[in-house]
Design a protein around this motif. Structure first.
Motif, PDB file in Angstrom:
ATOM      1  N   HIS A 271       0.831  -1.207   0.000  1.00  0.00           N
ATOM      2  CA  HIS A 271       0.000   0.000   0.000  1.00  0.00           C
ATOM      3  C   HIS A 271       0.865   1.257   0.000  1.00  0.00           C
ATOM      4  O   HIS A 271       0.594   2.216  -0.722  1.00  0.00           O
ATOM      5  CB  HIS A 271      -0.933   0.001   1.212  1.00  0.00           C
ATOM      6  N   ALA A 272       1.919   1.267   0.814  1.00  0.00           N
ATOM      7  CA  ALA A 272       2.797   2.429   0.912  1.00  0.00           C
ATOM      8  C   ALA A 272       3.530   2.665  -0.411  1.00  0.00           C
ATOM      9  O   ALA A 272       3.679   3.807  -0.875  1.00  0.00           O
ATOM     10  CB  ALA A 272       3.805   2.234   2.038  1.00  0.00           C
ATOM     11  N   ARG A 273       3.972   1.562  -1.035  1.00  0.00           N
ATOM     12  CA  ARG A 273       4.717   1.678  -2.302  1.00  0.00           C
ATOM     13  C   ARG A 273       3.820   2.222  -3.410  1.00  0.00           C
ATOM     14  O   ARG A 273       4.224   3.081  -4.196  1.00  0.00           O
ATOM     15  CB  ARG A 273       5.247   0.287  -2.676  1.00  0.00           C
ATOM     16  N   LEU A 274       2.587   1.741  -3.452  1.00  0.00           N
ATOM     17  CA  LEU A 274       1.646   2.226  -4.458  1.00  0.00           C
ATOM     18  C   LEU A 274       1.263   3.685  -4.215  1.00  0.00           C
ATOM     19  O   LEU A 274       1.156   4.475  -5.143  1.00  0.00           O
ATOM     20  CB  LEU A 274       0.382   1.361  -4.456  1.00  0.00           C
ATOM     21  N   GLN A 275       1.084   4.046  -2.948  1.00  0.00           N
ATOM     22  CA  GLN A 275       0.734   5.423  -2.629  1.00  0.00           C
ATOM     23  C   GLN A 275       1.860   6.368  -3.020  1.00  0.00           C
ATOM     24  O   GLN A 275       1.623   7.465  -3.536  1.00  0.00           O
ATOM     25  CB  GLN A 275       0.417   5.565  -1.138  1.00  0.00           C
ATOM     26  N   ALA A 276       3.106   5.921  -2.833  1.00  0.00           N
ATOM     27  CA  ALA A 276       4.259   6.738  -3.220  1.00  0.00           C
ATOM     28  C   ALA A 276       4.265   6.952  -4.733  1.00  0.00           C
ATOM     29  O   ALA A 276       4.562   8.052  -5.215  1.00  0.00           O
ATOM     30  CB  ALA A 276       5.550   6.056  -2.783  1.00  0.00           C
ATOM     31  N   ALA A 277       3.917   5.902  -5.482  1.00  0.00           N
ATOM     32  CA  ALA A 277       3.866   6.013  -6.938  1.00  0.00           C
ATOM     33  C   ALA A 277       2.783   7.000  -7.366  1.00  0.00           C
ATOM     34  O   ALA A 277       2.981   7.826  -8.261  1.00  0.00           O
ATOM     35  CB  ALA A 277       3.613   4.644  -7.561  1.00  0.00           C
ATOM     36  N   LYS A 278       1.622   6.927  -6.692  1.00  0.00           N
ATOM     37  CA  LYS A 278       0.519   7.842  -7.020  1.00  0.00           C
ATOM     38  C   LYS A 278       0.890   9.277  -6.680  1.00  0.00           C
ATOM     39  O   LYS A 278       0.628  10.210  -7.445  1.00  0.00           O
ATOM     40  CB  LYS A 278      -0.738   7.427  -6.259  1.00  0.00           C
ATOM     41  N   ASP A 279       1.500   9.459  -5.502  1.00  0.00           N
ATOM     42  CA  ASP A 279       1.895  10.808  -5.088  1.00  0.00           C
ATOM     43  C   ASP A 279       2.907  11.410  -6.060  1.00  0.00           C
ATOM     44  O   ASP A 279       2.829  12.579  -6.419  1.00  0.00           O
ATOM     45  CB  ASP A 279       2.498  10.777  -3.681  1.00  0.00           C
ATOM     46  N   GLU A 280       3.862  10.570  -6.492  1.00  0.00           N
ATOM     47  CA  GLU A 280       4.883  11.052  -7.417  1.00  0.00           C
ATOM     48  C   GLU A 280       4.260  11.415  -8.758  1.00  0.00           C
ATOM     49  O   GLU A 280       4.639  12.394  -9.401  1.00  0.00           O
ATOM     50  CB  GLU A 280       5.955   9.980  -7.610  1.00  0.00           C
ATOM     51  N   SER A 281       3.275  10.619  -9.194  1.00  0.00           N
ATOM     52  CA  SER A 281       2.601  10.892 -10.455  1.00  0.00           C
ATOM     53  C   SER A 281       1.848  12.218 -10.392  1.00  0.00           C
ATOM     54  O   SER A 281       1.905  13.037 -11.309  1.00  0.00           O
ATOM     55  CB  SER A 281       1.620   9.763 -10.787  1.00  0.00           C
TER      56      SER A 281
END
Length: 252
Positions: free
Chosen positions: A226-236
């Protein structure tokens, strides 16, 4: 009152779910597998994560009967409780009617055509083990003496995205594949089709992670996913808001 109340359409197992997922991804984003064909940078992994996650949302909205993978109902081995074991092994597991599928389990039907049980390859192995004393001539021999384990080993480098490992597995028609170090070829893990079990729709994007990271960390830590995916979304989101982001083109 003895009329059967359902129609058997086929069997759905994890192999079929994987096939359906891969077909869904291919249909929705034809460039995704090209994007995942080799080792990725952190930023590229984030991009791939979001692309896989978007495809997965469509996949999970499918009714089972509309999945883009056959349930193989027409080629079911229709064994019953009177079928002998050799016939099951021969006709269901080794030489199924549909040569393009590999059965791991079969349905056992009753006299009215109803499903009364399932029989898997593992069930047969457990049965043979239970009566191992009766086949000592076989069980006392080595794997080499029996002429087993002679097929070439399928491998993937540990640093490619896990989704490509699963696609390679499906293409080569194997249920497991050896994960090797990209530099020296050492065996570092094993990716199995069963490794997609338990992944919820929200975290399917983590199939973009390097295979060895997916196996060693992701499968044991859903919070990490969940944290890794959220980081990807935030970066996007940050990239879209900031035209000056290095290495990223601003989007309107």
């Amino acid at each position: 009152e003895n009329k059967l109340q359902y129609t058997v359409l086929g069997c759905l197992d994890v192999d079929k779910l994987l096939e359906a997922l891969l077909l869904t991804i291919e249909k929705k984003n034809v460039d995704l597998f090209s994007m995942a064909s080799g080792p990725l940078t952190y930023q590229q992994t984030n991009t791939l994560m979001l692309a896989i996650n978007e495809c997965a949302q469509d996949f999970f909205l499918h009714a089972i009967t509309t999945l883009p993978a056959s349930l193989d109902g027409g080629s079911l081995f229709r064994g019953d409780l009177g079928t002998n074991l050799l016939a099951v092994i021969d006709d269901a597991f080794l030489f199924p009617a549909n040569k393009s599928i590999s059965n791991h389990r079969v349905l056992v039907f009753g006299i009215r055509g109803e499903v009364v049980n399932t029989l898997s390859q593992s069930d047969i192995l457990r049965y043979i083990y239970h009566f191992k004393s009766e086949i000592k001539e076989l069980t006392s021999q080595t794997v080499q003496e029996l002429g087993l384990a002679t097929s070439p080993v399928s491998t993937i480098p540990a640093n490619i995205p896990a989704i490509m490992g699963f696609k390679t597995m499906h293409t080569r028609r194997v249920s497991g594949i050896a994960v090797v170090d990209a530099q020296d070829g050492r065996l570092v893990g094993n990716l199995s089709v069963s490794d997609i079990r338990g992944l919820s729709p929200a975290i399917f994007g983590c199939l973009a992670m390097p295979t060895i990271e997916f196996l060693n960390r992701a499968l044991n830590d859903e919070a990490l996913l969940h944290a890794r995916l959220q980081a990807a979304k935030d970066e996007s989101i940050g990239a879209k808001l900031s035209p000056s982001s290095p290495g990223l083109a601003a989007t309107s």
